[in-house]
Design an enzyme around this catalytic site. Structure first.
Site, short mmCIF file in Angstrom:
data_model
loop_
_atom_site.label_atom_id
_atom_site.label_comp_id
_atom_site.label_asym_id
_atom_site.label_seq_id
_atom_site.Cartn_x
_atom_site.Cartn_y
_atom_site.Cartn_z
N ARG A 213 42.21 49.11 46.53
CA ARG A 213 42.56 48.94 45.11
C ARG A 213 43.99 49.44 44.88
NH1 ARG A 213 38.68 48.59 41.23
NH2 ARG A 213 40.52 48.12 39.95
N HIS B 43 37.36 40.50 36.92
CA HIS B 43 37.92 41.75 37.45
C HIS B 43 38.88 41.37 38.59
CE1 HIS B 43 38.43 45.87 38.17
NE2 HIS B 43 37.23 46.25 38.55
N GLN C 229 40.08 43.88 41.33
CA GLN C 229 39.02 44.14 42.31
C GLN C 229 39.00 43.03 43.37
OE1 GLN C 229 36.66 46.89 42.24
NE2 GLN C 229 36.52 46.12 44.31
N ARG D 230 41.54 47.47 30.26
CA ARG D 230 40.11 47.29 30.56
C ARG D 230 39.41 47.14 29.22
NH1 ARG D 230 36.34 50.46 34.78
NH2 ARG D 230 37.47 48.96 36.04
N CYS E 58 31.91 47.09 44.86
CA CYS E 58 33.11 47.49 44.10
C CYS E 58 33.02 48.94 43.64
CB CYS E 58 33.31 46.57 42.91
SG CYS E 58 31.88 46.50 41.82
N ASP F 120 26.84 44.53 43.42
CA ASP F 120 27.36 45.32 42.30
C ASP F 120 26.15 45.73 41.46
OD1 ASP F 120 28.98 46.47 40.34
OD2 ASP F 120 29.64 44.58 39.47
#
Ligand code: CP
Ligand code: NVA
Length: 322
Positions: free
Chosen positions: A310, A139, A142, A112, A282, A242
């Site tokens: 996930r 991402h 996700q 990340r 998310c 988001d």
């Protein structure tokens, strides 16, 4: 089928063909069923060679870190978490040297990062698979879990565990950020239409939008970016939002709060979508900003299923590439 995945990186959603995208989701569905029916999970290797996953995190995480740790553990392996202060990627040591060193010890790297170039740099210099665990551009983990979630509720079952998502309409309300970028490509891979509704100047990455249009052309996907919030939401099968301020943009938080003021997923907005529309986020969510608590906790919300997925989606990817 798994041979085509062995050793592969996952940096962005376009790394997967439409067929491969479905294969990962079908594997995730299967793993989810297995986990629920049989408490123990088969190991991907003998116990003498437990796969090790290095987790490099330049930013905080709840879901991504925990789901990667649980996934590799359920697959019989182990994770090593490396916090920002541990390795100081690019400061104490170059990205190239970190990638080359880790490749001598571990079987895969999930990272990340602030800059997308850091994760592509790791992939370039590592000899083991690299997984983008969120960068400023994408991402992908996700998006895999998100499309698994939409598929569970809205997808028409096809052979091989695949699901037909074509023609469904996803509306993303808010910032055209990393999550929105990966969703554009995921929609292109599955034949879904996607509209991003955001204030002027907060649209998605133009290169990704162009790529999504190119990849989705054959399946008739329609992509739109508009500031007309209410019109955008009409006919939506899924509404996604988001945070207005992503990690790394904290200095802009006040300006963004003002710019995004009306772009909130609330009961009034949700009423404009299809009556059976699902709501996705998310997470982490800023309740009262981009989404209200009644919607996030309401009957149309699939956000916690999405969080669960996930685990299954990343486990599917790990089981395919290791
Ligand atoms: N959705 C997501 O990636 O959550 P975390 O930042 O907690 O990992
Ligand atoms: N867009 C958000 C997603 C967090 C999971 C961020 O980058 O902070």
């Amino acid at each position: 089928m798994t041979d085509t995945f062995k050793g592969r990186d996952l940096i962005g959603i376009a790394d997967l063909s439409a067929q491969e995208f479905q294969q990962v989701l079908a594997r995730a569905d299967q793993l989810k069923r297995e986990l629920r029916s049989v408490p123990q999970v088969a190991e991907v290797r003998g116990s003498s060679a437990r796969p090790t996953l290095a987790l490099i995190f330049e930013k905080p995480s709840l879901r991504t870190r925990v789901t990667f740790e649980v996934a590799i553990s359920q697959l019989g392996g182990q994770a090593i978490y490396l916090a920002p202060a541990d390795i100081q990627l690019g400061k104490r040591e170059s990205v190239q040297d970190v990638a080359a060193n880790l490749s001598r010890w571990v079987d895969a790297i999930a990272a990340r990062t602030f800059s997308h170039a850091t994760v592509t740099g790791l992939a370039e210099h590592a000899s083991v698979p690299v997984i983008n665990a969120l960068s400023d551009l994408e991402h992908p983990c996700q998006a895999l879990a998100d499309l698994q979630t939409i598929g569970e509720v809205k997808g028409k079952p096809l052979s091989g565990g695949f699901r037909d998502l074509s023609g469904l309409k996803l509306v993303f309300v808010g910032d055209g950020n990393n999550v929105a970028n990966s969703l554009l490509l995921a929609c292109a891979r599955t034949g879904m239409h996607m509209t991003i509704t955001c204030p002027e100047g907060y649209g998605p990455d133009q290169g990704i939008l162009a790529r999504a249009k190119e990849l989705g052309a054959a399946s008739g996907c329609q992509f739109e970016v508009t500031s007309a919030l209410h019109d955008a939401v009409r006919g939506a099968d899924a509404i996604y939002t988001d945070v207005w301020t992503s990690m790394g943009q904290e200095a802009e938080a006040e300006v963004r709060r003002r710019a995004f003021g009306g772009f909130q997923v609330n009961a009034e907005l949700l009423a404009l979508a299809r009556p059976d529309a699902i709501v996705l986020h998310c997470m982490p969510a800023h309740r009262g900003e981009e989404i209200t608590s009644d919607v996030l906790d309401g009957p149309q919300s699939a956000a916690f299923e999405q969080a669960e997925n996930r685990l299954h989606a990343q486990k599917a990817w790990l089981s395919l590439v290791l």
